[in-house]
Design an enzyme around this catalytic site. Sequence first.
Site, mmCIF file in Angstrom:
data_model
loop_
_atom_site.group_PDB
_atom_site.id
_atom_site.type_symbol
_atom_site.label_atom_id
_atom_site.label_comp_id
_atom_site.label_asym_id
_atom_site.label_seq_id
_atom_site.Cartn_x
_atom_site.Cartn_y
_atom_site.Cartn_z
ATOM 1 N N GLY A 228 113.798 58.202 56.048
ATOM 2 C CA GLY A 228 113.430 59.533 55.538
ATOM 3 C C GLY A 228 114.249 60.498 56.440
ATOM 4 O O GLY A 228 115.290 61.339 55.776
ATOM 5 N N PHE A 229 113.912 60.498 57.727
ATOM 6 C CA PHE A 229 114.489 61.737 58.379
ATOM 7 C C PHE A 229 114.511 62.895 58.317
ATOM 8 O O PHE A 229 115.272 63.571 58.451
ATOM 9 C CB PHE A 229 116.133 61.299 58.643
ATOM 10 C CG PHE A 229 116.346 59.836 59.337
ATOM 11 C CD1 PHE A 229 115.744 59.298 60.271
ATOM 12 C CD2 PHE A 229 116.837 58.992 58.377
ATOM 13 C CE1 PHE A 229 115.875 57.812 60.937
ATOM 14 C CE2 PHE A 229 116.825 57.561 58.858
ATOM 15 C CZ PHE A 229 116.588 57.007 59.821
ATOM 16 N N GLY B 242 109.263 53.731 58.847
ATOM 17 C CA GLY B 242 110.009 53.062 59.799
ATOM 18 C C GLY B 242 109.811 53.070 61.340
ATOM 19 O O GLY B 242 110.420 52.675 62.373
ATOM 20 N N ALA C 274 101.617 60.308 63.872
ATOM 21 C CA ALA C 274 100.847 58.909 65.051
ATOM 22 C C ALA C 274 99.753 59.722 65.952
ATOM 23 O O ALA C 274 98.592 59.153 65.689
ATOM 24 C CB ALA C 274 101.883 58.646 66.105
ATOM 25 N N ARG D 226 100.999 60.060 76.378
ATOM 26 C CA ARG D 226 100.726 58.463 76.235
ATOM 27 C C ARG D 226 101.492 57.973 75.362
ATOM 28 O O ARG D 226 101.812 58.395 74.122
ATOM 29 C CB ARG D 226 99.359 58.438 75.948
ATOM 30 C CG ARG D 226 98.774 57.191 75.977
ATOM 31 C CD ARG D 226 97.457 57.130 75.284
ATOM 32 N NE ARG D 226 96.711 55.798 75.338
ATOM 33 C CZ ARG D 226 95.502 55.502 74.913
ATOM 34 N NH1 ARG D 226 94.971 56.411 74.094
ATOM 35 N NH2 ARG D 226 95.003 54.423 74.745
ATOM 36 N N GLN E 2 111.961 54.742 68.693
ATOM 37 C CA GLN E 2 112.239 56.101 67.999
ATOM 38 C C GLN E 2 113.331 57.047 68.925
ATOM 39 O O GLN E 2 114.084 57.659 68.146
ATOM 40 C CB GLN E 2 111.008 56.631 68.009
ATOM 41 C CG GLN E 2 109.922 56.264 66.955
ATOM 42 C CD GLN E 2 110.415 56.686 65.615
ATOM 43 O OE1 GLN E 2 110.542 57.658 65.285
ATOM 44 N NE2 GLN E 2 110.758 55.584 64.760
ATOM 45 N N LYS F 288 102.139 62.568 72.488
ATOM 46 C CA LYS F 288 102.772 63.820 72.225
ATOM 47 C C LYS F 288 103.735 63.196 71.373
ATOM 48 O O LYS F 288 104.029 62.032 71.087
ATOM 49 C CB LYS F 288 103.488 64.520 73.350
ATOM 50 C CG LYS F 288 102.176 64.915 74.246
ATOM 51 C CD LYS F 288 102.519 66.149 75.339
ATOM 52 C CE LYS F 288 103.392 65.494 76.283
ATOM 53 N NZ LYS F 288 104.073 66.604 77.181
ATOM 54 N N VAL G 93 107.210 61.892 69.494
ATOM 55 C CA VAL G 93 108.157 60.996 69.635
ATOM 56 C C VAL G 93 109.460 60.873 68.771
ATOM 57 O O VAL G 93 110.654 60.898 69.081
ATOM 58 C CB VAL G 93 107.363 59.527 69.779
ATOM 59 C CG1 VAL G 93 108.540 58.460 69.680
ATOM 60 C CG2 VAL G 93 106.703 59.529 71.064
ATOM 61 N N GLU H 128 111.010 62.866 66.634
ATOM 62 C CA GLU H 128 112.241 63.702 66.656
ATOM 63 C C GLU H 128 112.559 64.323 67.885
ATOM 64 O O GLU H 128 113.720 64.864 68.043
ATOM 65 C CB GLU H 128 111.755 65.227 65.844
ATOM 66 C CG GLU H 128 111.240 65.007 64.490
ATOM 67 C CD GLU H 128 110.760 66.092 63.671
ATOM 68 O OE1 GLU H 128 109.675 66.157 63.831
ATOM 69 O OE2 GLU H 128 111.351 66.770 62.986
HETATM 70 N N1 MCN Z 1 104.696 56.789 69.072
HETATM 71 C C1 MCN Z 1 104.401 56.322 70.130
HETATM 72 N N2 MCN Z 1 103.528 57.382 71.184
HETATM 73 C C2 MCN Z 1 103.318 58.444 70.924
HETATM 74 C C3 MCN Z 1 103.955 59.049 69.697
HETATM 75 C C4 MCN Z 1 104.514 58.297 68.668
HETATM 76 O O1 MCN Z 1 104.446 55.074 70.474
HETATM 77 N N3 MCN Z 1 102.875 59.308 71.678
HETATM 78 C C5 MCN Z 1 105.671 56.000 68.265
HETATM 79 C C6 MCN Z 1 104.645 55.310 67.022
HETATM 80 O O2 MCN Z 1 105.370 54.104 66.694
HETATM 81 C C7 MCN Z 1 104.796 56.159 65.710
HETATM 82 C C8 MCN Z 1 106.261 56.876 66.165
HETATM 83 O O3 MCN Z 1 106.418 56.764 67.431
HETATM 84 O O4 MCN Z 1 104.698 55.513 64.756
HETATM 85 C C9 MCN Z 1 106.520 58.233 65.453
HETATM 86 O O5 MCN Z 1 105.223 58.965 65.541
HETATM 87 P P1 MCN Z 1 105.487 60.481 65.655
HETATM 88 O O6 MCN Z 1 106.299 61.253 66.881
HETATM 89 O O7 MCN Z 1 104.118 61.001 65.411
HETATM 90 O O8 MCN Z 1 106.336 61.005 64.207
HETATM 91 P P2 MCN Z 1 105.651 60.654 62.729
HETATM 92 O O9 MCN Z 1 104.835 59.514 62.810
HETATM 93 O O10 MCN Z 1 105.194 62.052 62.303
HETATM 94 O O11 MCN Z 1 106.971 60.417 61.894
HETATM 95 C C10 MCN Z 1 107.912 61.249 61.621
HETATM 96 C C11 MCN Z 1 109.284 61.464 62.587
HETATM 97 C C12 MCN Z 1 110.141 62.434 62.008
HETATM 98 S S1 MCN Z 1 109.335 63.978 61.630
HETATM 99 C C13 MCN Z 1 111.334 62.068 61.697
HETATM 100 S S2 MCN Z 1 112.587 63.315 60.945
HETATM 101 C C14 MCN Z 1 111.774 60.627 61.711
HETATM 102 C C15 MCN Z 1 111.100 60.114 63.024
HETATM 103 O O12 MCN Z 1 109.679 60.311 62.765
HETATM 104 N N4 MCN Z 1 112.222 60.085 60.678
HETATM 105 C C16 MCN Z 1 112.545 58.536 60.899
HETATM 106 N N5 MCN Z 1 111.502 58.569 62.980
HETATM 107 C C17 MCN Z 1 111.925 58.084 62.135
HETATM 108 N N6 MCN Z 1 112.192 56.684 62.022
HETATM 109 C C18 MCN Z 1 112.689 55.913 61.200
HETATM 110 N N7 MCN Z 1 112.877 54.474 61.570
HETATM 111 N N8 MCN Z 1 112.985 56.617 59.986
HETATM 112 C C19 MCN Z 1 112.898 57.910 59.958
HETATM 113 O O13 MCN Z 1 113.226 58.208 58.902
HETATM 114 MO MO1 MOS Z 2 110.642 65.201 60.185
HETATM 115 S S1 MOS Z 2 112.494 66.429 59.942
HETATM 116 O O1 MOS Z 2 110.073 66.739 60.549
HETATM 117 O O2 MOS Z 2 110.585 64.744 58.702
#
Ligand code: MCN
Ligand code: MOS
Length: 764
Positions: A249-250, A477, A520, A654, A664, A727, A729, A731
Amino acid sequence: MSDLNETSRQALTEPASAVQGLGAARSRGDGKVKVTGEARYAVEHQPDNPLYGVVIQSTVASGRISRLSTDRAQQAAGVVAIYTHLNPLKIIKPTAIADGGAAQSTYTPIQDDKIIHNGQNIGLVVAETFEQATWAASLVEIEYETDAALIFATDEGVEPKPVSKQDIDMGDAQQAMQQADVRLSERYTTPREYNMPMEPHACVAQWQDGRMTVWEPSQWVAGAQVEIAEWMGIDVESVRIISPYVGGGFGSKPVPYTHVALASVASRALNRPIKVSLTRPQTFTGLGGRPATSQQLELGASRDGKIQAIIQRSFSETSLIDVFAENCSKVTARMYAVENVSAQHEVRPINTVTPGWMRAPGENPSAFGLEVAMDEMAYALDIDPLELRLRNWADKDYQLDLPWSSRRLKEAYQKGAEAFGWDQRIMAPRSMREGRELIGWGMASGTYPVNKLPAEAKIILTAGGRFIVQCAGADIGTGTYTILAQTAADILNVASTAIAVELGDTTLPRAGVAGGSQLAGNVTAAVDDTARRMRDQLLKLASELPHSPLKGTPVSALTLERDGVQGQGSDARLTFAQLAALAPAESLTVKGGTFPEEMSQEERDKMVRNLNDMSRPEKFSAHSWSAHFVEVRVDEDFGTIRVKRMVAALDSGRLYNPKLARSQWIGGMIMGVGQALMEEGIVDPRNGRVINNNLADYLVPVNGDIPEIITINVGEPDFEATTLGGKPVGELGIVGVAAAISNAVFHATGKRVRDLPITLDKLI
Ligand code: MCN
Ligand code: MOS
């Protein structure tokens, strides 16, 4: 694994414990079904007796439809209906995200003859097959009366709108600027960029018995539910969104776009399920990507390298009907210890589709401007760029005047520089080369804030003794399936690989958006709470169930071990399967989460169905941090740029799963290479069409463009930031990359490129 440095390699090859809970570098639980094609994406759902809808888009940027004839199209084989403003279905204007709704764009297709941008969705042709609908759509005749269009944000006649809520006014920036020893003021620009996930925007809408079910790829099913209900004028509860898998989605799939409105109302009108899939070119205007941005950035510093003032005036383009601000001042006052900052951002409405989120909206262009400007200041002062950053180290958040929850950016600078060999760098541009190749080393910092929203989860113990974790949150993803199994595994003391996770459905327990890199943190906290409740419940049942061999044993003397409840210091045990056989079924489903206990169901719904209730930690300023180091090679004769090495040291607190976090981070960094060197939606000045509206002409990096990427984790658990210490990851990885590459290109060539992408023509 050849692209891994020692640190990353160690993390991935650590002997896995049986549980593989949080912190274990295990592979994605959904990996197998995805690579074997078993995972069903939204439009792959096959309902009985489906119809196919093909969207018609406008071919002019401004004006009205003066003639539209469907006569020929109606005659074509298989055509069932053609909906246009001449034969409209009612679509109600949805509430914009800013107003507490879930609509990225409030445009309602086929309600009138008005054209406000090129590629606007203006009709839907419905037929028995996709091919028939496509053919019939080509037979619809449309003529326009065109008006002068505003194509670019800099066009005469554009009326800027301030978005003053986000303006920054700290200290006295004007005066401090006057007094600064060294000043520089430059304009930094980024073009339109498009998210371009592999899975295009495509849905199945099914109206049945007064209820609407939509298989729609979604980063936020609760938002999709609200928007579709609004369009259709029906109760939110009568809409169900199903979105177990999302092919990326990104930021382009937070909410459904107007083709979904067309599909939904058409399905209701025809009482049959409809599949509507935008073609790749149609996705360039059926929804918006990152809008073009422009920022004039002025920095003032003392001779010894202390930044004393920043003045920034920026703008981004938006549509004529909605305000979407790609705010260029998100990191401006946060990265360094600067007392005097003035920043104002405005949006400029033009004839374009409403822009949308794209990985780190705001932070991304903001960091591009600031981090290139810092490099320029380093050269103006003849101070090493990394050293200049350290001289301006912010020991607190100057913008909010709050302490950091954690900021391991110094560690990131140090570890990153060490791994890269930054101390070998010769400061002067064009001073490092190998044959015809000019070598450039550049660096930049990045950051992304911690956002928060409560969430819920449910855990079920099945009759077979297996656990199922349920939550409405999305896995786009990212790894949500995997980390939620890992979270529950820690508490239930069972192998995370044996725990099933169900996501992406509005019938599951509430969760907010997979956006703002917060899901997450939000959902691991909810599952952690739920798993604790499940553990308590299982111990209680084992101790109280009439036929339990552990009956009468105090709960304090019981533990969860080896897929069952174990009495301490005794052989007595009850496997989960045995326990499930003894217990009443309803006792084996446990709900939990992070909403305040007393909060009503309605209030909880409201929270996950809008984006205004997201919060930030109050007593601390909480962010992820990164330091990027990049080597580029520039061919002296041709100006071609290759990224040769990338090293990033990152603080995301963490890591719930180091393998997925790295995946990511590098995903973001690769997207950053695309942004730096390739990505640009080229707009035809005559008519506002996006000329390169396909993946052959809109360039993104392929494997051959990407070098070895070294990532170094410098984070430590931060419990002020989130419940479980992680925290952002998702973006973080992209923020700062384009700046580091631009800085490296300057170092190689002596040419400063402030206008993305850095294509070879700009080096001549
Ligand atoms: N994670 C981790 N440790 C942390 C935080 C996160 O290991 N402290 C890992 C986990 O596997 C978690 C992933 O990172 O599932 C992403 O976590 P987080 O940063 O909380 O982001 P979200 O789950 O809210 O996902 C959305 C974020 C956003 S906003 C965009 S834009 C984006 C992204 O994730 N789009 C993506 N990464 C992407 N990755 C894929 N494959 N496809 C997208 O469209
Ligand atoms: Mo990410 S651009 O906040 O879906």
